[in-house]
Motif scaffolding. Structure first.
Motif, PDB file in Angstrom:
ATOM      1  N   PHE A 733       0.818  -1.210   0.000  1.00  0.00           N
ATOM      2  CA  PHE A 733       0.000   0.000   0.000  1.00  0.00           C
ATOM      3  C   PHE A 733       0.858   1.269   0.000  1.00  0.00           C
ATOM      4  O   PHE A 733       0.344   2.375   0.157  1.00  0.00           O
ATOM      5  N   SER A 734       2.164   1.110  -0.174  1.00  0.00           N
ATOM      6  CA  SER A 734       3.064   2.254  -0.221  1.00  0.00           C
ATOM      7  C   SER A 734       2.861   3.043  -1.516  1.00  0.00           C
ATOM      8  O   SER A 734       2.389   2.505  -2.521  1.00  0.00           O
ATOM      9  N   SER A 735       3.211   4.340  -1.476  1.00  0.00           N
ATOM     10  CA  SER A 735       3.164   5.152  -2.687  1.00  0.00           C
ATOM     11  C   SER A 735       4.454   5.037  -3.484  1.00  0.00           C
ATOM     12  O   SER A 735       4.572   5.599  -4.569  1.00  0.00           O
ATOM     13  N   PHE A 736       5.438   4.292  -2.949  1.00  0.00           N
ATOM     14  CA  PHE A 736       6.713   4.076  -3.640  1.00  0.00           C
ATOM     15  C   PHE A 736       6.708   2.701  -4.304  1.00  0.00           C
ATOM     16  O   PHE A 736       6.442   1.683  -3.652  1.00  0.00           O
ATOM     17  N   GLY A 737       7.001   2.679  -5.587  1.00  0.00           N
ATOM     18  CA  GLY A 737       6.979   1.419  -6.323  1.00  0.00           C
ATOM     19  C   GLY A 737       7.934   0.388  -5.773  1.00  0.00           C
ATOM     20  O   GLY A 737       7.631  -0.807  -5.730  1.00  0.00           O
ATOM     21  N   GLY A 738       9.136   0.821  -5.345  1.00  0.00           N
ATOM     22  CA  GLY A 738      10.111  -0.109  -4.791  1.00  0.00           C
ATOM     23  C   GLY A 738       9.629  -0.753  -3.510  1.00  0.00           C
ATOM     24  O   GLY A 738       9.830  -1.951  -3.287  1.00  0.00           O
ATOM     25  N   THR A 739       8.974   0.034  -2.647  1.00  0.00           N
ATOM     26  CA  THR A 739       8.435  -0.525  -1.403  1.00  0.00           C
ATOM     27  C   THR A 739       7.291  -1.482  -1.689  1.00  0.00           C
ATOM     28  O   THR A 739       7.130  -2.503  -1.025  1.00  0.00           O
ATOM     29  N   GLN A 740       6.467  -1.153  -2.695  1.00  0.00           N
ATOM     30  CA  GLN A 740       5.395  -2.058  -3.103  1.00  0.00           C
ATOM     31  C   GLN A 740       5.977  -3.391  -3.569  1.00  0.00           C
ATOM     32  O   GLN A 740       5.488  -4.464  -3.183  1.00  0.00           O
ATOM     33  N   ALA A 741       7.018  -3.310  -4.401  1.00  0.00           N
ATOM     34  CA  ALA A 741       7.651  -4.538  -4.894  1.00  0.00           C
ATOM     35  C   ALA A 741       8.246  -5.334  -3.742  1.00  0.00           C
ATOM     36  O   ALA A 741       8.168  -6.570  -3.716  1.00  0.00           O
ATOM     37  N   LEU A 742       8.864  -4.630  -2.781  1.00  0.00           N
ATOM     38  CA  LEU A 742       9.395  -5.304  -1.601  1.00  0.00           C
ATOM     39  C   LEU A 742       8.293  -6.072  -0.885  1.00  0.00           C
ATOM     40  O   LEU A 742       8.504  -7.190  -0.404  1.00  0.00           O
ATOM     41  N   GLY A 743       7.102  -5.479  -0.832  1.00  0.00           N
ATOM     42  CA  GLY A 743       5.989  -6.124  -0.142  1.00  0.00           C
ATOM     43  C   GLY A 743       5.515  -7.392  -0.817  1.00  0.00           C
ATOM     44  O   GLY A 743       5.544  -8.476  -0.217  1.00  0.00           O
ATOM     45  N   TRP A 744       5.113  -7.292  -2.085  1.00  0.00           N
ATOM     46  CA  TRP A 744       4.491  -8.467  -2.700  1.00  0.00           C
ATOM     47  C   TRP A 744       5.510  -9.529  -3.105  1.00  0.00           C
ATOM     48  O   TRP A 744       5.226 -10.731  -3.049  1.00  0.00           O
ATOM     49  N   LEU A 745       6.720  -9.106  -3.481  1.00  0.00           N
ATOM     50  CA  LEU A 745       7.729 -10.095  -3.853  1.00  0.00           C
ATOM     51  C   LEU A 745       8.265 -10.840  -2.629  1.00  0.00           C
ATOM     52  O   LEU A 745       8.501 -12.058  -2.685  1.00  0.00           O
ATOM     53  N   THR A 746       8.463 -10.133  -1.507  1.00  0.00           N
ATOM     54  CA  THR A 746       8.905 -10.817  -0.290  1.00  0.00           C
ATOM     55  C   THR A 746       7.811 -11.748   0.230  1.00  0.00           C
ATOM     56  O   THR A 746       8.102 -12.863   0.684  1.00  0.00           O
ATOM     57  N   SER A 747       6.551 -11.309   0.163  1.00  0.00           N
ATOM     58  CA  SER A 747       5.441 -12.185   0.566  1.00  0.00           C
ATOM     59  C   SER A 747       5.405 -13.441  -0.290  1.00  0.00           C
ATOM     60  O   SER A 747       5.219 -14.557   0.217  1.00  0.00           O
ATOM     61  N   LEU A 748       5.596 -13.260  -1.585  1.00  0.00           N
ATOM     62  CA  LEU A 748       5.624 -14.404  -2.502  1.00  0.00           C
ATOM     63  C   LEU A 748       6.767 -15.353  -2.141  1.00  0.00           C
ATOM     64  O   LEU A 748       6.589 -16.586  -2.121  1.00  0.00           O
TER      65      LEU A 748
END
Length: 774
Positions: A733-748
């Protein structure tokens, strides 16, 4: 040993509790002093040649990244109401603290030849006061006849106009910058509302300030979100308010320690270190789940609270210790890189992951010793039929379908490797902002109309003092003009500014303002123009030298070409810089001249390269150190290999998905692999430690031990993975694309690691048991 440690903790529970509370209170005091970073943290080491060149440039010519720009696109600029309001905006902005100079159409200067004094005088193009339409039309005609301002203050084709504010570095690199930027934005937006026109704002001071504010806001909301989500999961899991509050107390103390550590180490909150508090929550909650799960299991077996607590500590102490060590290694290896921003992140995260272990190890047993014994509803989750059925299915798959497991795993690895071949490495200065964000769209406005606002500096060094003086300097300016015209021809670059543009302006003034004479003085008129540029006896500097002195150093040995460019990314930018270097070598004799490319754009490319290479290196060190820990813990090469395979495969799958989905390798996404490796290995350690502890109790029957381990650790592993995955999903839910990627890719990655550790790992243990027995 761990049994004695458990007895020690319970025996001295009150002094330990008081010490922990007092030390946490002290850290809370220091945590309140931590500051937000208002400047880009160094991504490249101080001994790097490009960093040193940039520092040398700043000491000679000043800061290059201190320009804040305001743009409008209109056909009404030279209409009475609009222009006078635009001039009033410039006057209001000039009064804002931190604004040093403003270059805009209403304040434009013209050079006039004074035949009496034989000097050039700088006079305002637009007279002071409120202008009527007739006066404005006359002045506008003069302004539009000055080629110097074309492409710098206005784009004649698109009718776009720019106001450039030079900011005070001391203010813009301090907390005061927030109020300064807010004032500028407020005044600009108020003007836009009055004139019913859209106002665009950009420039590094504005981008840095707004990004820093978002970091602060997101850290706050992510922290709250991780707490709330963890509380909900814990309450559903344990059905106990006291267990939930205890777990939240543990991670709250960990967050306080992490913030206090930042202050003690002299670090500030950056885009990376802002992730640490929510990460501490996400990593700390599994400690609580495993301790409480073992406590409830032991209480059901022992029927006595103290015995259950000692059993919990003796069994889970070493497991949790090594799990936290592996997670800490995943972060701490960033400290081995040469990037300052990664060192700070690695030091704070690695240290505080170990701190959260000691907090949970001390606080959980002590608080549980004061609480009543758990009731039946608190331990009912141990008999969850749905989870029991799921674990039975996993057991059947792991033991009865090993060939199928290996086949599916092999196919997934092949697909992942194919995806990895598609991986690209590219980063942008505003890379992490979505394309709909106003910061991003405003930047694109300036790139479309003025080719960008990212600074690039080219320094021409004549290698001798006074190399840019006298008639011989005309040769140097002709070469610089050739390079400047080449730069202007590139679609990614705006029209360059250098001292030669001032000479062109002066020559036009010498020839009574004829715009066709806007060019460098030649050998015929150069001497006459030079006379008009020399300071008067009663003044130290002429108007010309006052305006353009910043483009040449005090020894007149070096001159700069300053150009604004588009944010073209770390892939295209090195290619473009290489092209510029090649052209400059053709224009300038390298034996007589030294051409240096520097500025924020160059240091950005070098910083991105250092971060990405440092992160790749950190993955190797994390893998090696974690492997050594596993070898020390289990003292078996067979178990070491079995433990690493289920954790390497999720990383390969994640890298493959990044390739197939087009997610590039950049500083924010390369971070995923070390983080995920350090966290995912926890599941492996918990599984294998239980396996090692149960093996002697089952007469070294490995098949039976694997089955029991799946059922003994499966529930806590599933719930822990759920907490970890949910914790990282918050970052989506971050407004930063890198933080978003960190979220869903780490969850995956964590979901993949959970499945490989509960299916592939047992299968590997069974498949290799004969070899180990022999």
């Amino acid at each position: 040993m761990w049994t004695r440690v458990g007895q020690f903790v319970l025996r001295f529970r009150l002094p330990l509790l008081i010490f922990l509370l007092l030390s946490t209170a002290l850290m809370a005091y220091w945590a309140g002093k931590v500051e937000l970073s208002y400047e880009f943290t160094r991504a490249i080491p101080t001994d790097n040649p490009k960093y040193q060149l940039y520092q040398e440039f700043k000491s000679t010519f000043g800061e290059d990244g201190n320009l804040l720009v305001i743009g409008v696109q209109t056909d009404d600029l030279f209409k009475e109401a609009f222009f006078n309001d635009y001039r009033e905006l410039q006057s209001s902005l000039k009064e804002v603290r931190g604004v040093k100079e403003i270059l805009a159409v209403p304040g434009a200067l013209n050079l006039i030849k004074d035949t009496v004094t034989e000097k050039l005088r700088a006079v305002p193009v637009f007279a002071a006061g409120r202008l009527n339409q007739e006066e404005l039309d006359s002045s506008a005609a003069v302004f539009l006849n000055l080629p110097f301002y074309q492409g710098i203050l206005y784009n004649p084709e698109s009718r776009a106009y720019m106001m450039a504010l030079t900011m005070d570095n001391a203010i813009i690199n301090s907390p005061a910058r927030v109020a300064v930027v807010d004032s500028i934005v407020s005044l600009a937006n108020a003007f836009g509302e009055r004139q019913k026109t859209e106002v665009y704002l950009s420039g590094l001071p504005l981008i840095r300030t707004m990004v820093a504010q978002r970091i602060e806001n997101e850290m706050r909301w992510f922290l709250i979100g991780s707490f709330v989500l963890s509380a909900v999961i814990l309450l559903l899991f344990f059905r106990s308010v006291s267990a939930t509050l205890l777990s939240l107390g543990v991670v709250l103390a960990g967050v306080i320690w992490s913030m206090g550590t930042m202050h003690l180490l002299g670090y500030k909150i950056t885009l990376l270190t802002a992730l640490i508090p929510p990460l501490i929550v996400v990593i700390g909650i599994p400690n609580c789940i495993y301790f409480l799960n073992k406590y409830h299991t032991a209480y059901n077996e022992e029927g006595e609270k103290r015995a259950a607590l000692i059993h919990m500590i003796s069994r889970m102490g070493i497991v949790t210790l090594f799990c936290n060590i592996s997670a800490a290694i995943g972060f701490a290896v960033f400290g081995l890189t040469r990037s300052e921003i990664l060192k700070e992140f690695g030091a704070v995260a690695g240290l505080n992951i170990m701190v959260i272990f000691f907090i949970s190890f001390i606080l959980i047993p002590i608080v549980l010793s004061y609480l009543p014994s758990p009731k039946n509803r608190h331990t009912r989750y141990l008999d969850n039929k749905w989870l029991a059925t799921a674990l039975e299915r996993l057991e059947i798959w792991a033991l009865g379908h090993r060939k199928t497991i290996y086949t599916i795993t092999g196919l997934m690895v092949v697909a992942a490797l194919a995806g990895m071949l598609r991986l690209k490495s590219e980063a942008f200065i505003v890379d992490d902002l979505p394309e709909t964000d106003k910061i991003y769209t405003d930047l694109k406005f300036f790139e479309k109309n003025f080719e960008g606002v990212m600074p690039l500096e080219i320094v021409v060094d004549t290698k001798k003092k006074n190399g840019f003086t006298g008639m011989r300097a005309l040769r140097e300016f002709e070469k610089m003009d050739e390079l400047a015209r080449y730069l202007d021809s590139l679609p990614e670059m705006a029209r360059p500014l250098y001292l030669g543009e001032g000479l062109k302006f002066a020559r036009q003034a010498f020839y009574e303002g004829d715009s066709t004479t806007y060019s460098l003085p030649n050998s015929f008129d150069g001497a006459f123009v030079a006379d008009y540029l020399r300071p008067s006896k009663d003044t130290t500097k002429s108007a010309f030298t006052e305006i353009f002195t910043r483009f040449m150093d005090s020894s007149r040995r070096q001159a700069r070409i300053s150009v604004q460019m588009a944010d073209i990314g770390s892939k295209r930018l090195p290619e473009l810089l290489s092209e510029v270097e090649m052209r400059s070598r053709k224009i300038f004799d390298t034996s007589a001249y030294d051409i240096k490319l520097t500025g924020t754009s160059v240091t950005f490319v070098e910083g991105s390269r250092f971060i990405i290479s440092g992160l790749k290196e950190s993955i190797f060190w994390a893998f090696l150190l974690i492997a050594l820990c596993m070898l020390y813990l289990f003292k078996s090469l067979r178990i070491l290999i079995c433990s690493l395979i289920p954790n390497v495969i999720p990383l390969l799958i994640t890298a493959g998905i990044m390739g197939w989905t087009g997610v590039p390798l950049k500083p924010s996404t390369v971070l995923i692999f070390s983080v995920a490796l350090g966290i995912a290995i926890d599941v492996t350690i918990r599984f294998l430690v239980n396996y090692k502890q149960e093996l002697p109790l089952n007469g070294f029957d490995e098949k039976k031990t694997v089955i029991e381990t799946i059922h003994n650790t499966g529930i806590s592993i599933i719930y822990t993975s759920l907490v970890l995955t949910a914790g990282f999903v918050i970052f989506c839910f971050s407004s930063f694309g890198g933080t978003q990627a960190l979220g869903w890719l780490t969850s995956l990655t964590l979901v993949s690691a959970t499945l490989t550790n509960l299916i592939l790992l047992p299968a590997l243990l069974i498949s290799t048991r004969k070899k180990e027995k022999n």
